[in-house]
Scaffold this motif. Structure first.
Motif, PDB file in Angstrom:
ATOM      1  N   ILE A  69     -58.091  18.837 -20.618  1.00 22.95           N
ATOM      2  CA  ILE A  69     -57.542  18.931 -21.979  1.00 22.95           C
ATOM      3  C   ILE A  69     -56.090  19.378 -21.909  1.00 22.95           C
ATOM      4  CG2 ILE A  69     -57.714  20.124 -24.170  1.00 22.95           C
ATOM      5  CD1 ILE A  69     -60.732  20.226 -23.748  1.00 22.95           C
ATOM      6  N   ARG A  70     -55.845  20.311 -21.021  1.00 22.36           N
ATOM      7  CA  ARG A  70     -54.495  20.852 -20.902  1.00 22.36           C
ATOM      8  C   ARG A  70     -53.540  19.822 -20.315  1.00 22.36           C
ATOM      9  NH1 ARG A  70     -52.728  25.722 -16.747  1.00 22.36           N
ATOM     10  NH2 ARG A  70     -50.474  25.610 -17.142  1.00 22.36           N
ATOM     11  N   PHE A  71     -54.022  19.098 -19.238  1.00 25.18           N
ATOM     12  CA  PHE A  71     -53.140  18.180 -18.518  1.00 25.18           C
ATOM     13  C   PHE A  71     -53.463  16.712 -18.805  1.00 25.18           C
ATOM     14  CE2 PHE A  71     -53.055  22.063 -15.950  1.00 25.18           C
ATOM     15  CZ  PHE A  71     -51.680  22.282 -15.849  1.00 25.18           C
ATOM     16  N   GLN A  72     -54.025  16.402 -19.996  1.00 22.04           N
ATOM     17  CA  GLN A  72     -54.268  15.039 -20.447  1.00 22.04           C
ATOM     18  C   GLN A  72     -55.086  14.224 -19.420  1.00 22.04           C
ATOM     19  OE1 GLN A  72     -50.791  16.142 -20.577  1.00 22.04           O
ATOM     20  NE2 GLN A  72     -51.321  16.999 -22.585  1.00 22.04           N
ATOM     21  N   GLY A  73     -56.188  14.783 -18.954  1.00 23.22           N
ATOM     22  CA  GLY A  73     -57.118  14.060 -18.078  1.00 23.22           C
ATOM     23  C   GLY A  73     -56.568  13.740 -16.710  1.00 23.22           C
ATOM     24  N   GLN A  74     -55.787  14.626 -16.178  1.00 22.85           N
ATOM     25  CA  GLN A  74     -55.132  14.381 -14.893  1.00 22.85           C
ATOM     26  C   GLN A  74     -56.048  14.633 -13.683  1.00 22.85           C
ATOM     27  OE1 GLN A  74     -51.277  16.136 -14.895  1.00 22.85           O
ATOM     28  NE2 GLN A  74     -50.792  15.515 -12.786  1.00 22.85           N
ATOM     29  N   PHE A  75     -57.217  15.233 -13.909  1.00 23.11           N
ATOM     30  CA  PHE A  75     -58.090  15.606 -12.778  1.00 23.11           C
ATOM     31  C   PHE A  75     -59.426  14.879 -12.896  1.00 23.11           C
ATOM     32  CE2 PHE A  75     -55.522  19.329 -14.038  1.00 23.11           C
ATOM     33  CZ  PHE A  75     -54.654  19.346 -12.960  1.00 23.11           C
ATOM     34  N   ASP A  76     -59.840  14.294 -11.781  1.00 24.02           N
ATOM     35  CA  ASP A  76     -61.125  13.592 -11.713  1.00 24.02           C
ATOM     36  C   ASP A  76     -62.034  14.334 -10.725  1.00 24.02           C
ATOM     37  OD1 ASP A  76     -63.012  11.400 -12.073  1.00 24.02           O
ATOM     38  OD2 ASP A  76     -62.505  10.900 -10.002  1.00 24.02           O
ATOM     39  N   ARG A 116     -49.688  16.934  -7.655  1.00 19.54           N
ATOM     40  CA  ARG A 116     -48.400  16.345  -7.323  1.00 19.54           C
ATOM     41  C   ARG A 116     -47.501  16.171  -8.562  1.00 19.54           C
ATOM     42  NH1 ARG A 116     -48.500  13.971  -2.161  1.00 19.54           N
ATOM     43  NH2 ARG A 116     -50.597  13.868  -1.223  1.00 19.54           N
ATOM     44  N   GLY A 117     -48.086  16.327  -9.757  1.00 23.82           N
ATOM     45  CA  GLY A 117     -47.290  16.143 -10.978  1.00 23.82           C
ATOM     46  C   GLY A 117     -47.001  14.684 -11.270  1.00 23.82           C
ATOM     47  N   GLY A 135     -54.488  15.467  -3.163  1.00 31.19           N
ATOM     48  CA  GLY A 135     -53.297  16.208  -3.564  1.00 31.19           C
ATOM     49  C   GLY A 135     -52.367  16.468  -2.400  1.00 31.19           C
ATOM     50  N   GLN A 136     -51.277  17.168  -2.712  1.00 31.99           N
ATOM     51  CA  GLN A 136     -50.311  17.475  -1.675  1.00 31.99           C
ATOM     52  C   GLN A 136     -50.823  18.652  -0.837  1.00 31.99           C
ATOM     53  OE1 GLN A 136     -46.593  18.583  -3.492  1.00 31.99           O
ATOM     54  NE2 GLN A 136     -47.434  20.408  -4.463  1.00 31.99           N
ATOM     55  N   GLY A 137     -50.529  18.603   0.442  1.00 32.87           N
ATOM     56  CA  GLY A 137     -50.999  19.650   1.334  1.00 32.87           C
ATOM     57  C   GLY A 137     -49.968  20.719   1.551  1.00 32.87           C
ATOM     58  N   MET A 138     -50.125  21.429   2.668  1.00 33.48           N
ATOM     59  CA  MET A 138     -49.209  22.517   3.015  1.00 33.48           C
ATOM     60  C   MET A 138     -48.738  22.310   4.442  1.00 33.48           C
ATOM     61  SD  MET A 138     -51.913  25.640   3.562  1.00 33.48           S
ATOM     62  CE  MET A 138     -52.853  25.225   2.110  1.00 33.48           C
ATOM     63  N   GLU A 192     -52.255  13.898   2.924  1.00 34.06           N
ATOM     64  CA  GLU A 192     -53.445  13.268   2.350  1.00 34.06           C
ATOM     65  C   GLU A 192     -54.425  14.295   1.802  1.00 34.06           C
ATOM     66  OE1 GLU A 192     -55.150  10.751   5.232  1.00 34.06           O
ATOM     67  OE2 GLU A 192     -53.419   9.383   5.337  1.00 34.06           O
ATOM     68  N   GLY A 193     -54.135  15.556   1.879  1.00 32.59           N
ATOM     69  CA  GLY A 193     -55.021  16.563   1.325  1.00 32.59           C
ATOM     70  C   GLY A 193     -55.206  17.755   2.238  1.00 32.59           C
ATOM     71  N   THR A 194     -56.066  18.680   1.784  1.00 33.18           N
ATOM     72  CA  THR A 194     -56.327  19.918   2.519  1.00 33.18           C
ATOM     73  C   THR A 194     -57.837  20.087   2.722  1.00 33.18           C
ATOM     74  OG1 THR A 194     -54.393  20.944   1.532  1.00 33.18           O
ATOM     75  CG2 THR A 194     -56.043  22.416   2.512  1.00 33.18           C
ATOM     76  N   VAL A 195     -58.232  20.523   3.910  1.00 34.14           N
ATOM     77  CA  VAL A 195     -59.648  20.736   4.241  1.00 34.14           C
ATOM     78  C   VAL A 195     -59.897  22.230   4.389  1.00 34.14           C
ATOM     79  CG1 VAL A 195     -61.483  20.313   5.906  1.00 34.14           C
ATOM     80  CG2 VAL A 195     -59.827  18.521   5.395  1.00 34.14           C
TER      81      VAL A 195
END
Length: 610
Positions: free
Chosen positions: A455-462, A494-495, A522-525, A581-584
């Protein structure tokens, strides 16, 4: 030696004590018994040898007495030496001279027969060719057959005055030819020293050795065999007297039979001035019969002593090992959490002191559990509550800020939806308890959180998940999924309106472990940042705590501390991999499986956030 030392080290104390008692008692007993037995048998053997020597010497004495007696008897014929000279000197005697000679000789021979009634036959051979005989039984002798006998030829060739022949058959008799006789021969000389003839006396071999009843009893008890011979020819054998053999068997076997000196005691002596050999044979088995009795008595005594020693050893070792064994069982139970005293032993020795100290230790442990361990549990519970309160305000502040910003910008009905979702989350958060919280409830909480953030980020997360059958109702520590998802959104987004996909998969890795995998794009570190956070997570539960200036890892550190406090150092949380490619993130915790799904057993859950 090492193998023996290893065996002794692994042997139970009771067996060691039992073996020690047996060795300490049996070795002196066996040595003493063997020494006593050795000296007893030795003394018995010496006494037996003395008996055998005494018996043999008595036989020699009897034979010498026999020879002296017949020497004296045969000398009586020399009284009529003139008559013997006339008989031997007559070349062609007349009929009257022959009759007179027969009468004179008959008187001489009758005189000997009167002195020894047991004489079988008396014969006189003169140098002049005369032959005279006298027999109490009336038996007659053939001079021709007599002179053909081998023993007779040996006697005529011998130059001894008094000779005793070996036993021989009476084949020169007109009757009793199967009989056995021993012949005593005496050479006769006139006053001038000229041989005038030879006197022959046949007697039974049984008359050679005279024994009284005591000697007969001794011979029977010890199975003594008496053998008298002359130049290898048998004169006397006690086996014939006892009926164990016949004279024919003895004479036929005398050259072949070898008497074993290992199995028999053999005493050899000589009689009649060394012309007769006397042999006394005593079986060692018969003579050492008393030694067998000593052996039997010793064996019985040792056997009874061994049984008595074994019984006493069991009793004595039991008095030592029984309390030690019970103390060992109590110590094993103590290691399993059973703190019970050992009662029933009242002793002032070392074992009693050991049991008393054990009872004191049990009481002290109980006191420490009540005073220290329970206090530590309370302290851990308080720390858990404090950690949980750190998470809820942190999430609350972010949510309220999102609602405020949305209300300012749009002023639409979404505010009501967000407040509704927030209320559900508050309600679920306040109702969470460690004992009844499940993976299902944890997933519902995460779904509400994702819905609120969308709701906050207009459905940005699945957000999607896949859970193996039977694991949804498994027990789990509360609030372990939401902080990870929050980190995903905070640091992985990632915005630029790029959708962030989060996938969860929960599966049982083995009968006692479950893995849950989080995956996002998402973006990693950086590798340095990942190592810093891992060091911080690994330091949980140690004396040195790694701290970070950046508060971005507070959620992960909080989860790691809660896992350690609840389950111990065996369980953990760590970052496995992080990049473009992400974080584990891998988390291993302990959970309670519900009845019907995992049969009420404890299970492990491995959670991975990617």
């Amino acid at each position: 030696m090492k193998k023996l030392r290893k065996i002794l080290t692994n042997t139970k104390l009771r067996n060691k004590l039992l073996a020690s008692y047996l060795l300490a008692c049996l070795i002196p007993l066996l040595l003493t018994t063997m020494i006593i037995y050795h000296f007893s048998v030795k003394n018995l053997e010496e006494e037996s040898m003395e008996l055998a020597v005494l018996y043999s010497s008595q036989i020699v004495t009897n034979i010498d007495r026999f020879a002296e007696e017949y020497d004296r008897i045969t000398k009586s014929i020399l009284v009529d030496n003139d008559t013997l000279a006339d008989i031997s000197a007559a070349d062609s005697p007349s009929v009257s001279e022959k009759i007179n000679s027969q009468l004179l000789v008959r008187k001489l021979l009758m005189r000997i027969a009167v002195l020894r009634p047991n004489v079988d036959n008396i014969m006189l051979l003169t140098t002049g060719g005369g032959f005279y005989q006298y027999s109490n039984s009336g038996a007659s002798v053939s001079r021709q057959l007599l002179e053909e006998q081998e023993w007779m030829k040996s006697l005529l060739d011998s130059r001894q005055v008094l000779t005793v022949t070996g036993a021989h058959l009476k084949t020169y008799y007109d009757s009793q030819q199967d009989g056995i006789a021993v012949t005593i021969g005496r050479r006769l000389y006139n006053t001038a020293g000229i041989e005038t003839g030879i006197l022959l006396i046949d007697i039974s071999p049984f008359e050679l050795v005279e024994m009284n009843d005591n000697f007969k009893l001794t011979r029977s008890n010890y199975n003594i065999r008496i053998h008298v011979s002359s130049d290898g020819e048998t004169l006397y054998d006690s086996d014939v007297i006892d009926g164990k053999a016949t004279w024919r068997q003895v004479m036929e076997a005398e050259a072949d039979v070898q008497i074993s000196e290992k199995e028999n005691i053999i005493i050899r002596d000589t009689a009649h001035r060394g012309t007769l050999q006397v042999e006394a044979v005593i079986p060692r088995k018969q003579l050492m019969g008393k030694a067998d009795s000593i052996t039997l008595v010793s064996a019985v005594a040792i056997g009874c002593s061994i049984l008595l020693i074994i019984g006493l050893s069991f009793i004595l070792s039991g008095t030592i090992t029984r309390p030690i064994t019970q103390l060992q069982q109590k110590l094993v139970a103590l290691g399993e959490g059973s703190y019970t005293r050992l009662e029933g032993f009242q002793s002032s020795d070392e074992i009693g002191t050991l049991i008393e100290n054990y009872n004191r230790m049990v009481e002290k442990i109980k006191s420490l559990i009540n005073d220290v361990y329970l206090a530590q549990i309370k302290q851990k519970d308080a720390k858990l509550m404090a950690l949980r309160t750190q998470i809820n305000p942190h999430m609350l502040y972010n949510t309220l800020e999102s609602i405020r910003m949305n209300a300012l910008m749009k002023g639409d009905t979404e505010v009501a939806d967000m407040i509704k979702i927030l209320a559900k989350m508050f309600r679920a958060s306040l109702g969470m308890e460690d004992g009844g919280h499940t993976i299902r409830a944890e997933l519902e909480y995460v779904e509400n959180y994702i819905l609120l953030q969308n709701i906050r980020f207009q459905g940005q997360f699945d957000f999607q998940y896949e859970v193996e059958e039977g694991l949804l109702d498994a027990g789990i520590v509360p609030l372990v999924f939401q902080p990870i998802v929050e980190n995903c959104i905070e640091h992985g987004n990632r915005g630029n309106y790029r959708k962030l996909h989060i996938f969860l998969r929960c599966s049982r890795a083995s009968n006692s472990s479950v893995c849950v995998t989080f995956r996002d794009d998402g973006q990693g570190m950086t590798a340095e940042r990942m190592e810093q956070i891992n060091r911080q997570l690994r330091s949980v539960g140690t004396d040195t705590i790694e701290t970070e200036g950046d508060g971005g890892s507070i959620g992960l550190r909080n989860i790691a501390e809660r896992i350690y406090l609840r389950y111990g150092s065996e369980y953990y949380l760590r970052i496995v991999e992080s990049g473009d490619e992400g974080t584990v993130i891998e988390m291993k915790i302990h959970c309670n499986a519900p009845e019907g799904s995992a049969k009420g057993r404890q299970e492990e859950v491995c959670l991975q956030y990617v």
